[in-house]
Write a protein that holds these residues in place. Structure first.
Motif, PDB file in Angstrom:
ATOM      1  N   CYS A  44      -1.264 -73.423 -45.948  1.00 39.46           N
ATOM      2  CA  CYS A  44      -1.525 -75.165 -45.627  1.00 39.46           C
ATOM      3  C   CYS A  44      -0.706 -76.041 -44.516  1.00 39.46           C
ATOM      4  O   CYS A  44      -1.095 -76.852 -44.456  1.00 39.46           O
ATOM      5  CB  CYS A  44      -3.044 -75.170 -46.167  1.00 39.46           C
ATOM      6  N   ILE A  45      -0.172 -75.723 -45.920  1.00 35.34           N
ATOM      7  CA  ILE A  45       1.697 -76.496 -46.036  1.00 35.34           C
ATOM      8  C   ILE A  45       1.992 -76.600 -45.070  1.00 35.34           C
ATOM      9  O   ILE A  45       2.552 -77.816 -44.372  1.00 35.34           O
ATOM     10  CB  ILE A  45       2.071 -76.632 -47.778  1.00 35.34           C
ATOM     11  N   LEU A  46       2.398 -75.182 -44.981  1.00 33.57           N
ATOM     12  CA  LEU A  46       2.705 -75.156 -43.132  1.00 33.57           C
ATOM     13  C   LEU A  46       2.119 -75.648 -41.737  1.00 33.57           C
ATOM     14  O   LEU A  46       2.652 -76.809 -40.918  1.00 33.57           O
ATOM     15  CB  LEU A  46       3.152 -73.922 -42.894  1.00 33.57           C
ATOM     16  N   LEU A  47       1.322 -75.460 -42.394  1.00 34.98           N
ATOM     17  CA  LEU A  47       0.444 -76.285 -40.542  1.00 34.98           C
ATOM     18  C   LEU A  47       0.583 -77.776 -41.256  1.00 34.98           C
ATOM     19  O   LEU A  47       0.597 -78.042 -39.997  1.00 34.98           O
ATOM     20  CB  LEU A  47      -1.415 -75.887 -41.487  1.00 34.98           C
ATOM     21  N   VAL A  48       0.235 -78.384 -41.948  1.00 36.42           N
ATOM     22  CA  VAL A  48       0.456 -79.705 -42.013  1.00 36.42           C
ATOM     23  C   VAL A  48       1.774 -80.521 -41.889  1.00 36.42           C
ATOM     24  O   VAL A  48       1.744 -81.101 -41.065  1.00 36.42           O
ATOM     25  CB  VAL A  48       0.381 -80.039 -44.219  1.00 36.42           C
ATOM     26  N   CYS A  49       2.881 -79.859 -42.091  1.00 34.64           N
ATOM     27  CA  CYS A  49       4.623 -80.005 -41.319  1.00 34.64           C
ATOM     28  C   CYS A  49       4.317 -79.201 -39.945  1.00 34.64           C
ATOM     29  O   CYS A  49       4.912 -80.440 -39.383  1.00 34.64           O
ATOM     30  CB  CYS A  49       5.556 -78.956 -42.735  1.00 34.64           C
ATOM     31  N   LEU A  50       3.737 -78.765 -39.958  1.00 37.10           N
ATOM     32  CA  LEU A  50       3.436 -78.572 -38.269  1.00 37.10           C
ATOM     33  C   LEU A  50       3.226 -79.659 -37.348  1.00 37.10           C
ATOM     34  O   LEU A  50       3.264 -80.080 -37.029  1.00 37.10           O
ATOM     35  CB  LEU A  50       3.084 -76.995 -37.420  1.00 37.10           C
ATOM     36  N   PHE A  51       1.750 -79.974 -38.003  1.00 39.61           N
ATOM     37  CA  PHE A  51       1.415 -81.156 -36.918  1.00 39.61           C
ATOM     38  C   PHE A  51       2.094 -82.582 -37.311  1.00 39.61           C
ATOM     39  O   PHE A  51       1.549 -82.940 -36.318  1.00 39.61           O
ATOM     40  CB  PHE A  51      -0.253 -81.349 -37.840  1.00 39.61           C
ATOM     41  N   ASN A  52       2.104 -82.684 -38.926  1.00 38.45           N
ATOM     42  CA  ASN A  52       3.022 -84.060 -38.713  1.00 38.45           C
ATOM     43  C   ASN A  52       4.538 -84.042 -37.912  1.00 38.45           C
ATOM     44  O   ASN A  52       5.361 -84.883 -38.337  1.00 38.45           O
ATOM     45  CB  ASN A  52       2.833 -84.655 -40.185  1.00 38.45           C
ATOM     46  N   GLY A  53       5.244 -82.906 -37.829  1.00 39.92           N
ATOM     47  CA  GLY A  53       5.923 -82.449 -36.881  1.00 39.92           C
ATOM     48  C   GLY A  53       7.325 -82.882 -38.140  1.00 39.92           C
ATOM     49  O   GLY A  53       8.475 -82.603 -38.206  1.00 39.92           O
ATOM     50  N   SER A  54       7.310 -82.461 -39.582  1.00 42.44           N
ATOM     51  CA  SER A  54       8.119 -82.463 -40.749  1.00 42.44           C
ATOM     52  C   SER A  54       8.703 -81.233 -40.935  1.00 42.44           C
ATOM     53  O   SER A  54       9.552 -80.360 -41.474  1.00 42.44           O
ATOM     54  CB  SER A  54       7.601 -83.316 -41.949  1.00 42.44           C
ATOM     55  N   LEU A  55       8.043 -79.924 -40.171  1.00 39.95           N
ATOM     56  CA  LEU A  55       8.200 -78.986 -40.114  1.00 39.95           C
ATOM     57  C   LEU A  55       9.807 -78.151 -39.556  1.00 39.95           C
ATOM     58  O   LEU A  55      10.431 -77.937 -40.559  1.00 39.95           O
ATOM     59  CB  LEU A  55       7.752 -77.865 -39.741  1.00 39.95           C
ATOM     60  N   PHE A  56      10.088 -79.222 -38.526  1.00 46.96           N
ATOM     61  CA  PHE A  56      11.456 -78.902 -38.201  1.00 46.96           C
ATOM     62  C   PHE A  56      12.238 -79.623 -38.086  1.00 46.96           C
ATOM     63  O   PHE A  56      13.563 -79.812 -38.298  1.00 46.96           O
ATOM     64  CB  PHE A  56      11.137 -79.390 -36.364  1.00 46.96           C
ATOM     65  N   LYS A  57      11.813 -80.495 -39.634  1.00 43.55           N
ATOM     66  CA  LYS A  57      13.306 -81.308 -40.030  1.00 43.55           C
ATOM     67  C   LYS A  57      13.460 -80.394 -41.089  1.00 43.55           C
ATOM     68  O   LYS A  57      14.307 -81.356 -41.993  1.00 43.55           O
ATOM     69  CB  LYS A  57      12.571 -82.768 -40.278  1.00 43.55           C
ATOM     70  N   ILE A  58      13.226 -79.638 -41.588  1.00 43.82           N
ATOM     71  CA  ILE A  58      13.550 -78.794 -42.303  1.00 43.82           C
ATOM     72  C   ILE A  58      15.269 -77.876 -42.185  1.00 43.82           C
ATOM     73  O   ILE A  58      15.178 -77.242 -40.952  1.00 43.82           O
ATOM     74  CB  ILE A  58      13.125 -78.212 -42.989  1.00 43.82           C
ATOM     75  N   SER A  59      15.861 -78.540 -43.074  1.00 43.76           N
ATOM     76  CA  SER A  59      17.154 -77.548 -42.851  1.00 43.76           C
ATOM     77  C   SER A  59      18.393 -76.956 -43.583  1.00 43.76           C
ATOM     78  O   SER A  59      17.519 -77.246 -45.244  1.00 43.76           O
ATOM     79  CB  SER A  59      18.730 -78.784 -42.589  1.00 43.76           C
ATOM     80  N   SER A  60      18.749 -75.455 -43.042  1.00 43.28           N
ATOM     81  CA  SER A  60      18.726 -74.606 -44.749  1.00 43.28           C
ATOM     82  C   SER A  60      20.142 -75.306 -45.631  1.00 43.28           C
ATOM     83  O   SER A  60      20.093 -75.305 -46.917  1.00 43.28           O
ATOM     84  CB  SER A  60      19.693 -73.500 -44.154  1.00 43.28           C
TER      85      SER A  60
END
Length: 154
Positions: A44-60
């Motif tokens: 669920c949280i991965l889907l939320v992050c994917l849809f609001n664009g924040s998933l790709f803002k996570i860096s190692s």
């Protein structure tokens, strides 16, 4: 006003989640239910992050910059779900909810004390009243239960 409403909804969802998780734990096992809970939560949280664009803002590097103690939140969350899965099927939801609430208040008082914040008399007195109310209500429930048993036997 919005934040009060959101806090109320959050509290209601915590109670509903506890009930749902405990029933799942009763059906398939406490640990297995916890795994399902966190797996679905991750999706669920991965889907939320994917849809609001924040998933790709996570860096190692972002993960490395987080203090080690901050990762304890996930472990504490797992402990909360496991303990809820064990406790809620054994005692009525109202009691488990009140006991969890009392645990939160007492922990808040302790944390305030440790960090040198003034301890609110209102919190302390409110916690005492909640505990007294819980004990009083528990005694009433015991009396009602024993009188119902006596009527059933007659």
């Amino acid at each position: 006003m919005l934040y009060i409403f959101l806090a109320f909804i959050g509290g209601a969802l915590v109670t509903l989640a506890s009930i749902i998780n405990s029933r799942l734990g009763k059906e398939i096992g406490v640990i297995q239910g916890t795994i399902i809970n966190y797996t679905v939560g991750l999706i669920c949280i991965l889907l939320v992050c994917l849809f609001n664009g924040s998933l790709f803002k996570i860096s190692s590097q972002g993960f490395l910059d987080i203090p080690l103690w901050a990762y304890l939140g996930g472990m504490v969350g797992v402990a909360v779900v496991i303990l809820s899965n064990i406790v809620i099927p054994k005692i009525p939801v109202i009691y488990s909810t009140l006991l969890i609430f009392i645990g939160q208040i007492v922990t808040g008082i302790i944390v305030d004390y440790i960090f040198g914040n003034p301890i609110s008399k209102g919190k302390f007195i409110g916690c005492i009243f909640i505990i007294l109310g819980l004990v009083y209500n528990s005694n009433i429930d015991k009396k009602d239960l024993s009188s119902n048993r006596c009527e059933d036997l007659a």
